[in-house]
Design a protein around this motif. Sequence first.
Motif, mmCIF file in Angstrom:
data_model
loop_
_atom_site.group_PDB
_atom_site.id
_atom_site.type_symbol
_atom_site.label_atom_id
_atom_site.label_comp_id
_atom_site.label_asym_id
_atom_site.label_seq_id
_atom_site.Cartn_x
_atom_site.Cartn_y
_atom_site.Cartn_z
ATOM 1 N N LEU A 1 0.838 -1.194 0.000
ATOM 2 C CA LEU A 1 0.000 0.000 0.000
ATOM 3 C C LEU A 1 0.870 1.241 0.000
ATOM 4 O O LEU A 1 1.867 1.308 0.715
ATOM 5 C CB LEU A 1 -0.922 -0.005 1.226
ATOM 6 N N ALA A 2 0.500 2.236 -0.816
ATOM 7 C CA ALA A 2 1.248 3.486 -0.877
ATOM 8 C C ALA A 2 0.289 4.621 -1.201
ATOM 9 O O ALA A 2 -0.886 4.407 -1.495
ATOM 10 C CB ALA A 2 2.361 3.405 -1.928
ATOM 11 N N SER A 3 0.812 5.826 -1.138
ATOM 12 C CA SER A 3 0.009 7.003 -1.454
ATOM 13 C C SER A 3 -0.323 7.024 -2.942
ATOM 14 O O SER A 3 0.483 6.635 -3.778
ATOM 15 C CB SER A 3 0.779 8.265 -1.071
ATOM 16 N N ALA A 4 -1.528 7.523 -3.260
ATOM 17 C CA ALA A 4 -1.993 7.471 -4.648
ATOM 18 C C ALA A 4 -1.388 8.565 -5.507
ATOM 19 O O ALA A 4 -1.117 8.352 -6.688
ATOM 20 C CB ALA A 4 -3.517 7.571 -4.685
ATOM 21 N N GLY A 5 -1.174 9.747 -4.954
ATOM 22 C CA GLY A 5 -0.723 10.871 -5.759
ATOM 23 C C GLY A 5 0.775 10.877 -5.966
ATOM 24 O O GLY A 5 1.518 10.030 -5.460
ATOM 25 N N LYS A 6 1.237 11.861 -6.719
ATOM 26 C CA LYS A 6 2.662 12.057 -6.940
ATOM 27 C C LYS A 6 2.957 13.546 -6.954
ATOM 28 O O LYS A 6 2.087 14.372 -7.227
ATOM 29 C CB LYS A 6 3.111 11.416 -8.242
ATOM 30 N N GLN A 7 4.201 13.856 -6.639
ATOM 31 C CA GLN A 7 4.611 15.255 -6.595
ATOM 32 C C GLN A 7 4.845 15.777 -7.999
ATOM 33 O O GLN A 7 5.583 15.197 -8.776
ATOM 34 C CB GLN A 7 5.883 15.389 -5.757
ATOM 35 N N THR A 8 4.181 16.881 -8.315
ATOM 36 C CA THR A 8 4.324 17.527 -9.610
ATOM 37 C C THR A 8 4.587 19.010 -9.406
ATOM 38 O O THR A 8 4.591 19.511 -8.271
ATOM 39 C CB THR A 8 3.055 17.344 -10.461
ATOM 40 N N ALA A 9 4.806 19.702 -10.505
ATOM 41 C CA ALA A 9 5.021 21.148 -10.414
ATOM 42 C C ALA A 9 3.776 21.847 -9.878
ATOM 43 O O ALA A 9 3.878 22.842 -9.140
ATOM 44 C CB ALA A 9 5.396 21.701 -11.786
ATOM 45 N N GLU A 10 2.589 21.322 -10.202
ATOM 46 C CA GLU A 10 1.353 21.934 -9.712
ATOM 47 C C GLU A 10 1.212 21.785 -8.205
ATOM 48 O O GLU A 10 0.766 22.704 -7.514
ATOM 49 C CB GLU A 10 0.151 21.297 -10.421
ATOM 50 N N THR A 11 1.564 20.610 -7.671
ATOM 51 C CA THR A 11 1.457 20.425 -6.219
ATOM 52 C C THR A 11 2.454 21.312 -5.479
ATOM 53 O O THR A 11 2.135 21.840 -4.405
ATOM 54 C CB THR A 11 1.694 18.953 -5.856
ATOM 55 N N VAL A 12 3.642 21.498 -6.029
ATOM 56 C CA VAL A 12 4.622 22.377 -5.395
ATOM 57 C C VAL A 12 4.124 23.821 -5.411
ATOM 58 O O VAL A 12 4.235 24.544 -4.408
ATOM 59 C CB VAL A 12 5.981 22.250 -6.108
ATOM 60 N N LYS A 13 3.539 24.240 -6.544
ATOM 61 C CA LYS A 13 3.002 25.611 -6.605
ATOM 62 C C LYS A 13 1.840 25.792 -5.630
ATOM 63 O O LYS A 13 1.710 26.850 -5.003
ATOM 64 C CB LYS A 13 2.549 25.909 -8.033
#
Length: 941
Positions: free
Chosen positions: A741-753
């Motif tokens: 089991l792991a987190s569904a999302g991923k880090q992107t430029a949008e999440t950082v902004k």
Amino acid sequence: MGLTKQYLRYASSAMFGIVGTHKANVLFVELRGTQGKYAAAAACEHVFVWDLRRAEKMLVLHGDKSEVSVLAQSPQGQSLAVGYADGAVKLFSLITGEVTVTFSGHKSAVTALSFDERGLRLASGSKDTDVIVWDVVNESGLYRLKGHKGVVTQCRFMREHNILITSSKDTFVKFWDIDTQHCFKTLVGHRTEVWDFVLLGADQRLVTGAADSELRVWDITFQDEEETTDGSEQPAKKQKLSSIIGEDEEEEDEEETSILSCKGVGSIMRKGRQRVVSLSTDGTGRVLCCHGADCWLEVFLVLSAEEKNKLLSKRQRKARKKSRETAADGESQKEIPERLELKDEIQHRCVLKASSKIRSFATILENSAASLKLVLQLHSNSLETYIFPSMEGQQWEAEKQGMVTFPGHRSDVRTVAFSSDNTTVLTGAGESVKVWNRATQQCIRSMKSGYALCSAFVISERHSLIGTKTGHLELFDIAAGALLERVEAHEGAIWSIATSPDKRGFVTGSADKTLKFWDFELVKDPDSQQASKRLTVVHRRTLQMSDDVLCVKYSPDQRLIAAALLDSTVKVFFADTLKFFLSLYGHKLPVLTMDISSDSTLIVTGSADRNVKIWGLDFGDCHKSMFAHDDSIMSLQFVPHTHLFFSAGKDKKIKQWDADHFEHITTLEGHHAEVWCLAVSPNGNYLVSGSHDKSLRLWERTQEPLVLEEEREMEREQAAEEAMAHEEQPAFPGQSANSELASAGKQTAETVKAAERIMEALELYKEETAKEKEHEEIQKASKKEIPPFTKHPILQAYGNTSPTRYVLEVIKKVKSSELEESLLVIPFSYVLELLPLLETFISSGWQVELACRCLLFLLRVHHGQITSSQSLLPIIDRLRTTSLQQVHQMRDRIGFNLAGLQFLQQELESQKEVQLFGDATAKMKDKNKKRKRKLMITLTS
């Protein structure tokens, strides 16, 4: 500071010439309340919805840059899930055609999509071997399931149980318990990759297709649904979370302790010998279809329980009758069958042959399940529709209902040319020549031809000339759409045609090591009784070369003619006397394309060595050699009346260059495969390119200025975003590295902004509250009236809102699918400032659901630091009481509204004597009963 050099940007204007790419599947979609009439097919980064009867495009679902890889429709038929090659998943509304939700979680292409029975959850599998379950309503990821070691090929939810089944190229089929997010069973009976599977009946039978000619069939039995004969349930047993069941290794103890048992009951032999590409059933599971990597589609009929019993009783009666006859004759009696064979339960009906290799298909039952309709997506950029009018009898007859072929070529476009008035475009492929209207992108004429390698408009744009792979010249009348003449011009392929600047003739370069010069003439048609004349071509001269001629060009002043040879050199001759003038050498591999500037001073060559060289035509000196593409350069052309030129290569890119300053101006990205050809319009305002992805793209010159420094900065930012998307994601707090089991999302430029915006809002809140407190203290200390406190301009732009409300507005604007990843980026110092604000939101009743979601996620991520801080304990204690109170109030409000709706439903049913939502209500009650029973068994064990 002024600009030393300014260019104008070319922007993508349209994409045409494509029916459907073979990278994704095809689907029947419900549009305007009609089923079976419309089909959705991927078209590079877009999705086209076609009217199959009229062969017209009804709707376009616009994507961004990545190519579509898989499609799935929701059970309600109102939305379409689209998976892309960059790992994104988008939900489109089929009513408006707009994007409603975007999910980002996969690192590579999405290969499988599936909705659950109610359309509330979406499962996606990818080339990164992970499976992610998404919450469609909350627009967020639930969890990531890890366990496969190969590309996930298919994933499906069970209809009656909360179980997800996935298959992969690692030869395994896995069963996942959604309640515990754990894999509790793995099928290892396959020896090769599992490419697809389907569920038959009410989760009772599983059919899998692998890289052989067999379809394996498995019977599924659920342990918690088995009851004793007296009606009481079996004693509860401790469940085992993971059990591996093989075709040859089946242990009864493991079967008894697992949630379900999956037993292989046999195989169905296919007619085809290649691997299974896809399996599919209609909505009722009545018809099973499959196909391999060829043009054959096999159709099977799945018998219902009633039909099975009827056929079995018939077989038993025959067996008993024969047994009595053999007993009277004194022979040994035959056994009476107790059950049907697998081939009797799943009966082979017919084999359908398409006109080309099948990429995917979709089925639907029409006329109250009396007829079967299929739509086939072919590798030849076309759709075909078939119908089985009757499903009776042992052999079904298919009728071809229609095709969607006219809007595109069947094979790659290898040549493209612009007319002199910039209004029409000529394209040639392996089977036909088409003329397109540049403004509307509609096909005007389609003419059958040989394998076209080069083309040109001739004689006032009313005729077109084609050079073929077999060495023939084909002359077409565009107005009549007819072939006027076919000349055996060369003994090898004609690689290039160059029309003379005076339009009276042309020259052809061929693989037979010759340059041939031709003139146009008008001759009387011997077959016609009228005095009218028709156009023909006459051979005038031949120039023998030392090697194959790959490209030939006239200089615009008609003084010189250049020929690129297979020996990696370019020979330049005088056009009138054919005397040798220059030899341009320096390329390490053959020159595949070249062009001469409008002022006849520069010649640019593009080679298979990936370099572009700029030469002077006065002395043949090389002005500059530039590494242009990552693969062979296939086409190159100057913008008329300038020293700017475009180059296209096998690296899927089109690049613009300045031949005077030797600079790369910009890159036009849009194609998803090798770019074979391009053409620039005579006025320089348009560019058309053809690619291996079957698409034609039109680029238009805008009035937007292009600054090179800004262009390089944008390229660096894009490279940084791509690198961030491929970085290894950090482990979810509380989980081990080898966890399923792991987190569904991923880090992107949008999440950082988004995280930066939240931190800026917290800083603004901190500053404004400090200023307000200071203003209040000064006002209390001062006995005179002081000017009122002036809020920050941002708060004034939000309607003089309070700093607390502003922080809530910033959090609300973060996409639901990116919220958790954005909160994960925020440092712990900002979390300490955010927790009191969340308490204010919840106690005030502002966006309680959103605030509770942020609170629970932050507590899960920073549990150790929060619980060890003594200063946070009072806040956490207050949050515990206020959040429970607010959630209970919301639950009571929802329950009250639900009870009111149920009361209205009962009133309507009693008045109209019609049961509303009967099937759905019954199914929900059954599911709730099963879940309660399963929970009781788990608790007692």
